[in-house]
Design a protein around this motif. Sequence first.
Motif, PDB file in Angstrom:
ATOM      1  N   UNK A 100      -6.081  -3.286   4.874  1.00  0.00           N
ATOM      2  CA  UNK A 100      -6.735  -2.000   5.013  1.00  0.00           C
ATOM      3  C   UNK A 100      -7.430  -1.371   3.866  1.00  0.00           C
ATOM      4  N   UNK A 101      -6.912  -1.730   2.798  1.00  0.00           N
ATOM      5  CA  UNK A 101      -7.861  -1.437   1.560  1.00  0.00           C
ATOM      6  C   UNK A 101      -9.212  -2.185   1.435  1.00  0.00           C
ATOM      7  N   UNK A 102      -9.188  -3.241   1.701  1.00  0.00           N
ATOM      8  CA  UNK A 102     -10.595  -4.152   1.793  1.00  0.00           C
ATOM      9  C   UNK A 102     -11.660  -3.602   3.140  1.00  0.00           C
ATOM     10  N   UNK A 103     -10.948  -3.346   4.020  1.00  0.00           N
ATOM     11  CA  UNK A 103     -11.644  -2.619   5.118  1.00  0.00           C
ATOM     12  C   UNK A 103     -12.237  -1.235   4.697  1.00  0.00           C
ATOM     13  N   UNK A 104     -11.472  -0.586   3.972  1.00  0.00           N
ATOM     14  CA  UNK A 104     -11.902   0.898   3.520  1.00  0.00           C
ATOM     15  C   UNK A 104     -13.056   0.759   2.722  1.00  0.00           C
ATOM     16  N   UNK A 105     -12.884  -0.605   2.025  1.00  0.00           N
ATOM     17  CA  UNK A 105     -13.954  -0.836   0.839  1.00  0.00           C
ATOM     18  C   UNK A 105     -15.322  -1.316   1.575  1.00  0.00           C
ATOM     19  N   UNK A 106     -15.062  -1.802   2.740  1.00  0.00           N
ATOM     20  CA  UNK A 106     -16.284  -2.134   3.718  1.00  0.00           C
ATOM     21  C   UNK A 106     -16.489  -3.491   3.000  1.00  0.00           C
ATOM     22  N   UNK A 107     -15.176  -4.268   2.902  1.00  0.00           N
ATOM     23  CA  UNK A 107     -15.612  -5.992   2.705  1.00  0.00           C
ATOM     24  C   UNK A 107     -15.523  -6.609   4.149  1.00  0.00           C
ATOM     25  N   UNK A 108     -15.828  -7.771   4.109  1.00  0.00           N
ATOM     26  CA  UNK A 108     -15.636  -8.739   5.128  1.00  0.00           C
ATOM     27  C   UNK A 108     -14.512  -9.371   4.895  1.00  0.00           C
ATOM     28  N   UNK A 109     -13.394  -9.339   5.713  1.00  0.00           N
ATOM     29  CA  UNK A 109     -12.099  -9.872   5.486  1.00  0.00           C
ATOM     30  C   UNK A 109     -11.509 -10.473   6.596  1.00  0.00           C
ATOM     31  N   UNK A 127     -11.499  -6.164  -9.267  1.00  0.00           N
ATOM     32  CA  UNK A 127     -11.776  -7.352  -8.562  1.00  0.00           C
ATOM     33  C   UNK A 127     -12.161  -7.207  -7.164  1.00  0.00           C
ATOM     34  N   UNK A 128     -11.532  -6.116  -6.559  1.00  0.00           N
ATOM     35  CA  UNK A 128     -11.645  -5.943  -4.872  1.00  0.00           C
ATOM     36  C   UNK A 128     -12.838  -5.041  -4.898  1.00  0.00           C
ATOM     37  N   UNK A 129     -13.197  -4.231  -5.903  1.00  0.00           N
ATOM     38  CA  UNK A 129     -14.452  -3.383  -5.681  1.00  0.00           C
ATOM     39  C   UNK A 129     -15.993  -4.089  -5.745  1.00  0.00           C
ATOM     40  N   UNK A 175     -16.267  -7.468  -4.729  1.00  0.00           N
ATOM     41  CA  UNK A 175     -16.311  -8.606  -3.739  1.00  0.00           C
ATOM     42  C   UNK A 175     -17.576  -8.098  -3.099  1.00  0.00           C
ATOM     43  N   UNK A 176     -18.412  -9.347  -3.123  1.00  0.00           N
ATOM     44  CA  UNK A 176     -19.609  -9.149  -2.504  1.00  0.00           C
ATOM     45  C   UNK A 176     -20.001 -10.279  -1.462  1.00  0.00           C
ATOM     46  N   UNK A 177     -18.971 -10.924  -0.704  1.00  0.00           N
ATOM     47  CA  UNK A 177     -18.944 -12.040   0.092  1.00  0.00           C
ATOM     48  C   UNK A 177     -17.807 -11.811   1.116  1.00  0.00           C
ATOM     49  N   UNK A 178     -17.632 -12.800   1.760  1.00  0.00           N
ATOM     50  CA  UNK A 178     -16.466 -13.097   2.684  1.00  0.00           C
ATOM     51  C   UNK A 178     -15.137 -13.473   1.966  1.00  0.00           C
ATOM     52  N   UNK A 179     -14.213 -12.687   2.174  1.00  0.00           N
ATOM     53  CA  UNK A 179     -12.915 -12.924   1.407  1.00  0.00           C
ATOM     54  C   UNK A 179     -11.541 -13.097   2.483  1.00  0.00           C
ATOM     55  N   UNK A 180     -10.805 -13.995   2.078  1.00  0.00           N
ATOM     56  CA  UNK A 180      -9.743 -14.571   2.763  1.00  0.00           C
ATOM     57  C   UNK A 180      -8.453 -14.115   2.394  1.00  0.00           C
ATOM     58  N   UNK A 181      -7.541 -13.237   2.958  1.00  0.00           N
ATOM     59  CA  UNK A 181      -6.343 -12.813   2.464  1.00  0.00           C
ATOM     60  C   UNK A 181      -5.116 -13.781   2.887  1.00  0.00           C
ATOM     61  N   UNK A 182      -4.367 -14.667   2.044  1.00  0.00           N
ATOM     62  CA  UNK A 182      -3.323 -15.475   2.614  1.00  0.00           C
ATOM     63  C   UNK A 182      -2.246 -14.943   2.068  1.00  0.00           C
ATOM     64  N   UNK A 183      -1.305 -14.762   2.798  1.00  0.00           N
ATOM     65  CA  UNK A 183      -0.062 -14.194   2.480  1.00  0.00           C
ATOM     66  C   UNK A 183       0.958 -15.002   3.164  1.00  0.00           C
ATOM     67  N   UNK A 184       2.488 -14.950   2.442  1.00  0.00           N
ATOM     68  CA  UNK A 184       3.677 -15.213   2.942  1.00  0.00           C
ATOM     69  C   UNK A 184       3.862 -14.884   4.348  1.00  0.00           C
ATOM     70  N   UNK A 185       4.496 -15.470   5.121  1.00  0.00           N
ATOM     71  CA  UNK A 185       4.702 -15.150   6.239  1.00  0.00           C
ATOM     72  C   UNK A 185       6.175 -14.407   6.619  1.00  0.00           C
TER      73      UNK A 185
END
Length: 514
Positions: free
Chosen positions: A227-236, A200-202, A204-214
Amino acid sequence: MKELLKLAEKIKDRKLREKTIKLLEDPKISNSEIIYPKADLKKAPCWSVGAHHSYEGGLADHTKSVTEACIKLADIFNKMYDAKINMDHLICGALLHDIMKLFILKKEETGWSFTGSILDHADFTACELYARGFPEEVIHMVAAHGGESGNANPRTVEAMILYHIDVQLNHTSTETTLWNNYNFYFQQVNEMRIKEAAEFLKRIDGKVLVCSHNDCDGACSAALMLACLRQLKKDVEVFNGSMVRGTVELVLGKEFDYIIFLDLNADQFYDLLKPLEKSKVMIIDHHTVFNDLNKKGIVHINPRIEDPKAYISASQLVFDVCREAGLENMEWVSRIGAVGDHALEGNEQEKEGSEIMFAIEAVKGNSGMLSATKFLATADKIEDLLYKNEYRDCLETFNKEIENQLRRFESQNTGEVVFFEVKSNYGVSGAVANKLLELYPEKTIIHYKLKYGYYGFGGRSHKYDMAKLFRKAVEGMGEAGGHPIAAGGNFKGKNFETFRRKILELIKDKSFLQ
């Protein structure tokens, strides 16, 4: 024996069911030229001393565990992958795979030994099934259940399932249950879903929002994913918050092509997720499951889908996914999250790291946790977090405030269930509750705080299922969620006395005990 026969009743084909039950109830060797004494299935060990399940009754216990695990794994394969597994053959083969050990083992005065049969138990059983006219597929399952260590390799899905389950459960301790010691089918399903999530991560071909518990676990999960999505050069981009309907609505109102929920049980808000393109939503969570969204086309990782009692931190699950996608050298982040969520004891540095994350959340709030998330995503080692001056100042403030609250608690420490109002300018409620449960493990601690017209509350208990208790208590007036030991939620301030009365009434019901 009754439990084995009950499992045999699950075989739908009447003739196969009757054959299986007959062999279980009255095992015999069809070939009159082969004569060996027969052991009692109720008393026979699975093998000789030193091997697996070598105690009396071990053979029946092992057979039951193998059959139940095979059914579980097959059920998941059928649901997830439309595998069309023949359940009749699988149950029959699992129940009978070791049945002829009854003619290989014998009871003597000094204990259990061998009868002298030169036949391998798998071959012996396969031959007996052939003589009795069992289906070829079942005979193959039994003949191949030893895999490479036997005389045949599995060639069908049913045979593969039996082989893998049997191999793993050969090493199961007799003192622990299947699920607590090594849940093979759970591990296999989890691995499949992790690979699916990595893909799924690999893609991704658009803008992605990561929403997590605080909280600590959520922030560490988000840092790993970032870190992973940046390494995969995704817009996050990253967003954090607590799990309330308003938070989900806010996230869904943002313009993104993909949304990833971490450490948030967004599955309880499937009504909000329905309009989204399912292939562009992923949830990695470890809280109570409301809906298995894998069935709805959404990538949904939560170990509680398979085992409601499983407890693995979200940060560990996220790390497994990100590692599969190519992320390296960041396990220390996942361990801080796991320690913070009490899924791992951790070493002294990891414990201090989790305390710093709690301190940041308490002193700096959501904006501070978001900043810490981004910092962790770029940090090289745990020392980067431990010796950052800004965060050490937070920790000092945090510890002083906890000491103040603990002193206040002492004046209200009465009864088995203690309601404690946290009066602080900092968000220390959860940390105070954790500390109180550590100091008073026999008590149920319910903390609360009024803010902006709403009561935020939480609870810690080794006796009651707090998540279940809170959800029932706030029905119609608020929201709640979490784990049996630790949970929380919120409701409008005017309802506090109603909430207190409901809690005290509900705990009389034994169904809320852990």
